[in-house]
Motif scaffolding. Structure first.
Motif, PDB file in Angstrom:
ATOM      1  N   LEU A  28       0.672  -1.251  -0.054  1.00 16.88           N
ATOM      2  CA  LEU A  28      -0.045  -0.037  -0.062  1.00 16.88           C
ATOM      3  C   LEU A  28       0.997   1.362  -0.202  1.00 16.88           C
ATOM      4  CD1 LEU A  28      -3.038  -1.040   2.234  1.00 16.88           C
ATOM      5  CD2 LEU A  28      -3.106  -0.781   0.108  1.00 16.88           C
ATOM      6  N   ILE A  29       1.962   1.169   0.834  1.00 20.49           N
ATOM      7  CA  ILE A  29       2.937   2.504   0.846  1.00 20.49           C
ATOM      8  C   ILE A  29       3.578   2.391  -0.200  1.00 20.49           C
ATOM      9  CG2 ILE A  29       4.823   3.186   2.024  1.00 20.49           C
ATOM     10  CD1 ILE A  29       3.691   1.739   4.473  1.00 20.49           C
ATOM     11  N   GLY A  30       4.016   1.310  -0.977  1.00 18.04           N
ATOM     12  CA  GLY A  30       4.647   1.314  -2.201  1.00 18.04           C
ATOM     13  C   GLY A  30       4.048   1.935  -3.391  1.00 18.04           C
ATOM     14  N   LEU A  31       2.793   1.291  -3.526  1.00 13.99           N
ATOM     15  CA  LEU A  31       1.836   1.811  -4.735  1.00 13.99           C
ATOM     16  C   LEU A  31       1.692   3.549  -4.621  1.00 13.99           C
ATOM     17  CD1 LEU A  31      -0.950  -0.643  -4.257  1.00 13.99           C
ATOM     18  CD2 LEU A  31       0.354  -0.298  -6.419  1.00 13.99           C
ATOM     19  N   GLU A  32       1.591   4.076  -3.414  1.00  9.89           N
ATOM     20  CA  GLU A  32       1.696   5.612  -3.557  1.00  9.89           C
ATOM     21  C   GLU A  32       2.984   5.944  -4.157  1.00  9.89           C
ATOM     22  OE1 GLU A  32       2.359   9.386  -2.211  1.00  9.89           O
ATOM     23  OE2 GLU A  32       3.222   7.920  -1.395  1.00  9.89           O
ATOM     24  N   ARG A  33       4.139   5.647  -3.719  1.00 10.69           N
ATOM     25  CA  ARG A  33       5.464   5.785  -4.028  1.00 10.69           C
ATOM     26  C   ARG A  33       5.619   5.813  -5.493  1.00 10.69           C
ATOM     27  NH1 ARG A  33       7.630   9.643  -1.717  1.00 10.69           N
ATOM     28  NH2 ARG A  33       5.494  10.287  -1.637  1.00 10.69           N
ATOM     29  N   GLN A  34       5.113   4.559  -5.984  1.00  8.57           N
ATOM     30  CA  GLN A  34       5.380   4.087  -7.425  1.00  8.57           C
ATOM     31  C   GLN A  34       4.415   5.188  -8.280  1.00  8.57           C
ATOM     32  OE1 GLN A  34       7.332   1.292  -8.002  1.00  8.57           O
ATOM     33  NE2 GLN A  34       7.266   2.200 -10.227  1.00  8.57           N
ATOM     34  N   TYR A  35       3.279   5.186  -8.031  1.00  5.69           N
ATOM     35  CA  TYR A  35       2.600   6.167  -8.679  1.00  5.69           C
ATOM     36  C   TYR A  35       3.193   7.681  -8.720  1.00  5.69           C
ATOM     37  CZ  TYR A  35      -1.687   9.183  -9.733  1.00  5.69           C
ATOM     38  OH  TYR A  35      -2.397  10.188 -10.292  1.00  5.69           O
ATOM     39  N   ARG A  36       3.959   8.068  -7.724  1.00 10.03           N
ATOM     40  CA  ARG A  36       4.507   9.264  -7.642  1.00 10.03           C
ATOM     41  C   ARG A  36       6.040   9.288  -8.434  1.00 10.03           C
ATOM     42  NH1 ARG A  36       0.560  12.788  -6.379  1.00 10.03           N
ATOM     43  NH2 ARG A  36      -0.401  12.340  -4.533  1.00 10.03           N
ATOM     44  N   GLN A  37       6.341   8.096  -8.899  1.00  7.76           N
ATOM     45  CA  GLN A  37       7.608   7.814  -9.714  1.00  7.76           C
ATOM     46  C   GLN A  37       8.631   8.082  -8.728  1.00  7.76           C
ATOM     47  OE1 GLN A  37       6.970   9.725 -13.221  1.00  7.76           O
ATOM     48  NE2 GLN A  37       5.628   8.314 -14.295  1.00  7.76           N
ATOM     49  N   ARG A  38       8.624   7.744  -7.641  1.00 12.26           N
ATOM     50  CA  ARG A  38       9.906   8.083  -6.535  1.00 12.26           C
ATOM     51  C   ARG A  38      10.715   6.817  -6.746  1.00 12.26           C
ATOM     52  NH1 ARG A  38       7.665  12.118  -7.069  1.00 12.26           N
ATOM     53  NH2 ARG A  38       6.966  13.486  -5.404  1.00 12.26           N
ATOM     54  N   THR A  39      12.030   6.996  -6.391  1.00 20.67           N
ATOM     55  CA  THR A  39      13.216   6.229  -6.523  1.00 20.67           C
ATOM     56  C   THR A  39      12.864   4.976  -5.754  1.00 20.67           C
ATOM     57  OG1 THR A  39      14.814   8.076  -6.513  1.00 20.67           O
ATOM     58  CG2 THR A  39      15.538   6.048  -6.170  1.00 20.67           C
ATOM     59  N   ALA A  40      12.397   4.813  -4.706  1.00 22.30           N
ATOM     60  CA  ALA A  40      11.963   3.705  -4.151  1.00 22.30           C
ATOM     61  C   ALA A  40      10.431   3.448  -4.128  1.00 22.30           C
ATOM     62  CB  ALA A  40      12.402   3.751  -2.466  1.00 22.30           C
ATOM     63  N   GLY A  41      10.181   2.551  -5.091  1.00 22.90           N
ATOM     64  CA  GLY A  41       8.661   2.279  -5.196  1.00 22.90           C
ATOM     65  C   GLY A  41       8.078   1.473  -4.545  1.00 22.90           C
ATOM     66  N   LEU A  42       7.024   0.558  -5.326  1.00 22.59           N
ATOM     67  CA  LEU A  42       6.419  -0.795  -4.877  1.00 22.59           C
ATOM     68  C   LEU A  42       7.253  -1.892  -4.187  1.00 22.59           C
ATOM     69  CD1 LEU A  42       3.768  -2.236  -4.510  1.00 22.59           C
ATOM     70  CD2 LEU A  42       3.827  -2.966  -6.854  1.00 22.59           C
ATOM     71  N   SER A 106       8.298   2.403   6.499  1.00 20.79           N
ATOM     72  CA  SER A 106       7.954   0.668   5.977  1.00 20.79           C
ATOM     73  C   SER A 106       8.538  -0.086   6.789  1.00 20.79           C
ATOM     74  CB  SER A 106       8.404   0.550   4.552  1.00 20.79           C
ATOM     75  OG  SER A 106       7.585   1.436   3.706  1.00 20.79           O
ATOM     76  N   ALA A 107       9.894  -0.132   7.086  1.00 22.85           N
ATOM     77  CA  ALA A 107      10.460  -0.685   8.122  1.00 22.85           C
ATOM     78  C   ALA A 107       9.672  -0.801   9.458  1.00 22.85           C
ATOM     79  CB  ALA A 107      12.088  -0.290   8.456  1.00 22.85           C
ATOM     80  N   ALA A 108       9.226   0.306   9.908  1.00 24.33           N
ATOM     81  CA  ALA A 108       8.540   0.277  11.203  1.00 24.33           C
ATOM     82  C   ALA A 108       7.329  -0.525  10.997  1.00 24.33           C
ATOM     83  CB  ALA A 108       8.225   1.597  11.630  1.00 24.33           C
ATOM     84  N   VAL A 109       6.591  -0.693  10.111  1.00 30.77           N
ATOM     85  CA  VAL A 109       5.348  -1.380   9.489  1.00 30.77           C
ATOM     86  C   VAL A 109       5.635  -2.706   9.591  1.00 30.77           C
ATOM     87  CG1 VAL A 109       3.771  -1.803   7.911  1.00 30.77           C
ATOM     88  CG2 VAL A 109       4.010   0.642   8.288  1.00 30.77           C
ATOM     89  N   GLY A 110       6.703  -3.071   9.036  1.00 30.92           N
ATOM     90  CA  GLY A 110       7.253  -4.412   9.145  1.00 30.92           C
ATOM     91  C   GLY A 110       7.647  -4.826  10.488  1.00 30.92           C
ATOM     92  N   ALA A 111       8.265  -4.127  11.124  1.00 31.58           N
ATOM     93  CA  ALA A 111       8.796  -4.450  12.593  1.00 31.58           C
ATOM     94  C   ALA A 111       7.303  -4.895  13.512  1.00 31.58           C
ATOM     95  CB  ALA A 111       9.490  -3.469  13.135  1.00 31.58           C
ATOM     96  N   CYS A 112       6.342  -3.873  13.238  1.00 38.54           N
ATOM     97  CA  CYS A 112       5.046  -3.906  14.131  1.00 38.54           C
ATOM     98  C   CYS A 112       4.477  -5.390  13.497  1.00 38.54           C
ATOM     99  CB  CYS A 112       4.150  -2.827  13.778  1.00 38.54           C
ATOM    100  SG  CYS A 112       4.605  -1.396  14.659  1.00 38.54           S
ATOM    101  N   ALA A 113       4.548  -5.537  12.446  1.00 37.47           N
ATOM    102  CA  ALA A 113       4.002  -7.076  11.811  1.00 37.47           C
ATOM    103  C   ALA A 113       4.657  -8.187  12.455  1.00 37.47           C
ATOM    104  CB  ALA A 113       3.984  -6.975  10.335  1.00 37.47           C
ATOM    105  N   GLY A 114       6.075  -8.113  12.491  1.00 37.13           N
ATOM    106  CA  GLY A 114       6.782  -9.192  13.208  1.00 37.13           C
ATOM    107  C   GLY A 114       6.755  -9.206  14.380  1.00 37.13           C
ATOM    108  N   ALA A 115       6.396  -8.162  15.248  1.00 32.35           N
ATOM    109  CA  ALA A 115       6.021  -8.406  16.552  1.00 32.35           C
ATOM    110  C   ALA A 115       4.637  -8.626  17.122  1.00 32.35           C
ATOM    111  CB  ALA A 115       6.422  -7.111  17.252  1.00 32.35           C
TER     112      ALA A 115
END
Length: 238
Positions: A28-42, A106-115
Motif C-alpha cells: 500500500l505504501i509502495g503503490l503511492e510511491r510508485q504512482y509518484r514515480q519515486r526512486t523507492a517504489g512498490l 515501511s521498516a517500522a510497519v514491518g517490525a510491528c507486523a513481525g512483533a
C-alpha cells in the motif's frame, strides 16, 4: 533433522500471517510511491517491510520479546544506510528525503507486523499514506506563498562591482566594513568581469538581518573609490 524436530505449525502460521500483513501494508505504501514515480517504489517498500518483519519475527521466536527489542534497534539504525542511498544532492537542493523517510516508516510497519502488533501496523500505514497524500496539497500551497526573510533562515550576499586593480584592497575594506556593521562575512569571493572590472561577493554569516542596516552598509560601500556598484540579495533556505 533439526527442521523436523523444531518445526511448530502454530509458529509457522504466525510467521506467515505476519509476513502477509507486512507484504500487504508495504505494498500500500509502495503503490503511492510508485504512482509518484519515486526512486523507492512498490518493490522496495515491500522488501523493506517484509525484511524488517522477518528479522523481528525470528527474534521473537528465538529469544522472545527481549530479543525482538534488540533486533528492532538494529533495524532502526540499519535502514538508515538504505535510506541514504536514495538521497541525492543536486547543487543547493537535496532530493529523496521524503522517500528515505517513507522507507524508514515501511521498516517500522514491518517490525510491528513481525512483533504481532498488527493493529499498530495498520494504523501506522494509514498515517504514512496520509502524510504522503493528504499533506501534499498543503505543501504545494505553502510553496506557492510569498516568502519573507524574517520568517525563516536565509543566506545573504553583498555584491560589489569594482575596478580590477583595486579588487584586493577593496576586498579587505569590504570585510572590515561588514564586521563594523555587525554582519561579518563567512567568505568573500572575487571573480573577474572583463578586463577592467571584478565582482566581489561576500556571503554573510547571519541568517537574519535588518534590511535598513544592510542598506546603510551598502550605501557606505558605494562611496568607496573604485566601487562602480554595490547591492545585496537574499535567498530563503529550503
Amino acid at each position: 533433522m533439526p527442521f523436523i524436530t523444531s518445526f511448530n505449525a502454530a509458529d509457522f502460521l504466525s510467521t506467515a500471517i505476519s509476513l502477509l500483513v507486512a507484504f500487504g501494508l508495504g505494498a500500500l505504501i509502495g503503490l503511492e510511491r510508485q504512482y509518484r514515480q519515486r526512486t523507492a517504489g512498490l518493490r522496495t517498500n515491500v522488501l523493506v517491510a517484509i525484511g524488517a518483519c522477518q528479522f523481528v519475527d525470528m527474534a521473537m521466536h528465538l529469544a522472545g520479546p527481549d530479543g525482538a527489542v534488540r533486533v528492532i534497534a538494529y533495524v532502526v539504525s540499519g535502514i538508515g544506510f538504505l535510506g541514504a542511498g536514495v538521497i541525492m544532492k543536486e547543487g543547493a537542493n537535496v532530493r529523496g528525503l521524503n522517500t528515505a523517510a517513507t522507507l524508514w516508516c515501511s521498516a517500522a510497519v514491518g517490525a510491528c507486523a513481525g512483533a504481532d502488533l498488527v493493529a499498530q501496523a495498520v494504523l501506522l500505514t494509514a498515517f504514512v499514506l496520509a502524510g504522503n497524500t493528504m499533506l501534499r496539497p498543503l505543501v504545494q500551497r505553502l510553496e506557492r506563498m510569498p516568502r519573507h526573510a524574517e520568517f525563516g533562515e536565509a543566506s545573504y550576499e553583498v555584491v560589489l562591482m569594482v575596478k580590477a586593480e583595486l579588487a584586493a584592497e577593496l576586498q579587505d575594506r569590504l570585510a572590515k566594513l561588514l564586521d563594523a556593521a555587525k554582519y561579518p562575512a563567512s567568505n568573500i569571493e572575487a571573480e573577474e568581469r572583463g578586463e577592467s572590472l571584478a565582482e566581489l561577493t561576500a556571503t554573510l554569516v547571519a541568517t537574519s538581518v535588518r534590511p535598513e542596516d544592510l542598506n546603510a552598509a551598502v550605501a557606505q560601500l558605494r562611496q568607496l573609490p573604485g566601487v562602480t556598484s554595490a547591492g545585496w540579495s537574499t535567498r530563503i533556505a529550503d
